[in-house]
Design an enzyme around this catalytic site. Structure first.
Site: not given
Ligand code: ZN
Length: 315
Positions: A226, A186, A235
């Site tokens: 996501e 994704g 992240h």
């Molecule tokens: Zn990611």
């Protein structure tokens, strides 16, 4: 500036190498490790639109100021969701119940009602968050295609390229379900990007918990991750060795973790903290991730504040 550019190139190379490795797995359809292209797509968009970095810097300044002054949204935010399904095979034309199972997961994960929330280790119990944002499925649009995979260049969002244009992207979160390919589960567009491509893309084999949802990414956590990006989360390892995710209560990770790491997993970064591998913004398997932190909640909440980049989503 040169340094930033160089590291951007290095990151791009890193991502392509990862993709190559994933593509040569013996089983054509099996993805062994989580792959998310959000950062890669961001770097490409920054290259195409020099003003994007400026807009994102402004969003970052606003976010930091909002966190500093503790003006956190405590009122309920409800996000209407439009799902756009692109299919060539009947399997890709995922059922409404599979889509609903994904909305259920988002509601649980963002409201700390997920059944594995109690697995958060006591070390992190003081920072585990109830984000308090809910999601309502508003519409599902479906379109047949001859494409076997869509990649990460946003073609699925452009009608003239066979995709489906987003519906009211400033007031509804658009989610595209299609085959992405290249080992990518994704990707999301961060706040600050063009509204014509705004939303999240989830490979239909890793969406929801029923139907075609495929182990070990069959618990709907790809979308949780996501949507975290879509609400401005990075992240947890900061897309660099011992990088920063701009969140103060998450430990510094030396890199992405995959699979389901044994606890405690120690970071090799300064101070050797125990990594928060069970955070949704790491790269573990779906059953290995079950929390956001309070700092991440503050970051996400800031985009919905008055003056925030997604303030238009407030009722
Ligand atoms: Zn990611």
């Amino acid at each position: 500036m040169k340094k930033i550019l160089l590291s951007a190139v290095a990151l791009l190379m890193l991502f392509s190498c990862q993709n190559d490795t994933t593509e040569i797995t013996p089983e054509a359809n099996a993805i062994a490790k989580r792959g998310c292209a959000s950062q890669e797509v961001l770097l490409a968009q920054m290259k195409a639109d020099p003003k994007l970095a400026l807009r994102m810097n402004e969003i970052e300044a606003f976010t930091q100021k909002s966190i500093a002054s503790a003006r956190i949204v405590n009122g309920k935010i409800q996000i209407p969701v439009v799902v756009n399904v692109l299919y060539r095979t009947t399997a890709e034309n995922i059922s409404l119940s599979q889509i609903r199972s994904q909305i259920d997961v988002l509601n649980k994960d963002f409201n700390a009602t997920n059944s594995d929330f109690n697995k958060v280790p006591s070390l992190f119990s003081g920072v585990k968050a109830n984000v308090g944002i809910s999601f309502v499925l508003e519409a599902v649009y479906r379109k047949a295609t001859t494409k076997t995979s869509w990649g990460t260049n946003n073609a699925m969002k452009i009608a003239s390229q066979g995709g489906i244009a987003p519906t009211s992207p400033t007031t509804k979160m658009n989610l595209w379900a299609c085959t992405i390919g290249g080992g990518i589960l994704g990707y999301a567009q961060f706040p600050g990007g063009s509204s014509s491509t705004d939303g999240v893309v989830i490979d239909s084999k890793y969406l929801g918990t029923t139907g075609t949802a495929t182990y070990p990414f069959n618990l709907g956590r790809t979308a949780t991750h996501e949507v975290g990006h879509w609400m401005n989360l990075r992240h947890i390892w900061g897309d660099a060795t011992c990088g920063s995710d701009f969140v103060s209560d998450t430990p510094t990770h030396n890199a992405a973790n995959s699979g389901v790491p044994a606890y405690p997993h120690y970071s090799t970064c300064s101070g050797n903290p125990v990594e928060m591998t069970m955070n949704y913004m790491d790269y573990t398997d779906d059953r290995g991730m079950y929390m956001f932190s309070n700092g991440q909640k503050s970051r996400m909440s800031a985009v919905f504040l008055s003056g925030g980049s997604r303030a238009s989503f407030r009722l």
